[in-house]
Design an enzyme around this catalytic site. Structure first.
Site, PDB file in Angstrom:
ATOM      1  N   GLY A  82       0.806  -1.116  -0.100  1.00  0.00           N
ATOM      2  CA  GLY A  82      -0.303   0.149  -0.094  1.00  0.00           C
ATOM      3  C   GLY A  82       1.077   1.243   0.059  1.00  0.00           C
ATOM      4  O   GLY A  82       2.009   1.197  -0.447  1.00  0.00           O
ATOM      5  N   CYS A  83       0.322   2.438   0.490  1.00  0.00           N
ATOM      6  CA  CYS A  83       1.166   3.756   0.429  1.00  0.00           C
ATOM      7  C   CYS A  83       2.197   3.347   1.239  1.00  0.00           C
ATOM      8  O   CYS A  83       2.080   3.197   2.517  1.00  0.00           O
ATOM      9  CB  CYS A  83       0.022   4.879   0.835  1.00  0.00           C
ATOM     10  SG  CYS A  83       0.570   6.373   1.080  1.00  0.00           S
ATOM     11  N   PHE A  84       3.331   3.992   0.710  1.00  0.00           N
ATOM     12  CA  PHE A  84       4.562   3.803   1.255  1.00  0.00           C
ATOM     13  C   PHE A  84       4.826   4.860   2.404  1.00  0.00           C
ATOM     14  O   PHE A  84       5.714   4.530   3.249  1.00  0.00           O
ATOM     15  CB  PHE A  84       5.699   3.748   0.268  1.00  0.00           C
ATOM     16  CG  PHE A  84       5.795   4.952  -0.731  1.00  0.00           C
ATOM     17  CD1 PHE A  84       5.059   6.148  -0.362  1.00  0.00           C
ATOM     18  CD2 PHE A  84       6.585   5.024  -1.855  1.00  0.00           C
ATOM     19  CE1 PHE A  84       5.237   7.027  -1.450  1.00  0.00           C
ATOM     20  CE2 PHE A  84       6.480   5.538  -2.857  1.00  0.00           C
ATOM     21  CZ  PHE A  84       6.059   6.755  -2.674  1.00  0.00           C
TER      22      PHE A  84
END
Length: 216
Positions: A44-46
């Site tokens: 997912g979003c880093f």
């Protein structure tokens, strides 16, 4: 009788404090920066993944970036189109004498849902896919074992869609993405999504004694 009660309470408190102190020094070894190992994966979003892993004992550095695509030196805007094939990932430098590959994999599966294809919450697209990158056959085998272990845990009821892929190239993301949450905690996405996830992470891994002393 009153003195006896006070003595019993005192012994109990000393015992509890002793257990707590023992927990805090677990894996409290000095990091060997000359023999660090590296692990790359996407969940997912880093912004969130990077912030959480940076809190763990034994982790020296976490860099947000891109892997798994076909374009050289991609930009964030290009990756967001989904046309370059890259996933948002983090590359972790860690001391295996303090934190193991298996422990890092446990954290990986804790932080995201490995059963949602190309999606984490409202973040949709192939750049948000669940993926573990390996550098050699030995690490591939460890990744496969970690995946089986998580599947057997029963934490997620759906079918796992996590990819296990050979690492070809890791491209660091733009500088403004590094430490993004720490620099922008009130940004709407950060306050609504990243912050609550970090709080949940701190509670769980703080209880296990795996966080750095300054954040435990």
């Amino acid at each position: 009788m009153k003195k006896l009660l006070i003595l019993i309470i005192s012994i109990f408190l000393i015992s509890c404090n002793g257990q707590e102190n023992k927990k805090l020094v677990t894996n409290n070894k000095k990091m060997d920066k000359q023999n660090l190992e590296y692990l790359t994966f996407g969940g997912g979003c880093f912004w969130c993944v990077e912030s959480c892993f940076n809190l763990l004992k034994g982790v020296d550095k976490v860099i947000s970036g891109y892997s798994g695509g076909h374009k050289e030196n991609p930009t964030y805007e290009e990756v967001c189109t989904g046309e370059t094939g890259h996933a948002e990932v983090v590359q972790i430098a860690y001391d295996p004498k303090i934190i193991s590959y298996e422990q890092l994999m446990d954290v990986f599966f804790f932080l995201h849902d490995p059963t949602t294809l190309n999606r984490q919450g409202n973040d949709i697209g192939t750049q948000y896919r669940s993926v573990i990158f390996y550098k050699d056959d030995a690490e591939k085998a460890k990744a496969e074992q970690a995946l089986k272990k998580s599947e057997a845990s029963g934490k997620y009821s759906g079918k796992y869609v996590t990819e296990i892929t050979k690492l070809e190239k890791f491209w660091p993301a733009e500088q403004y993405h590094q430490g993004y949450y720490e620099a922008n905690p009130t940004q709407p996405y950060c306050s609504a999504v990243v912050g609550p996830k970090i709080a949940k992470f701190k509670k769980h891994y703080g209880d296990l004694g795996m966080l750095r002393p300054e954040v435990d």
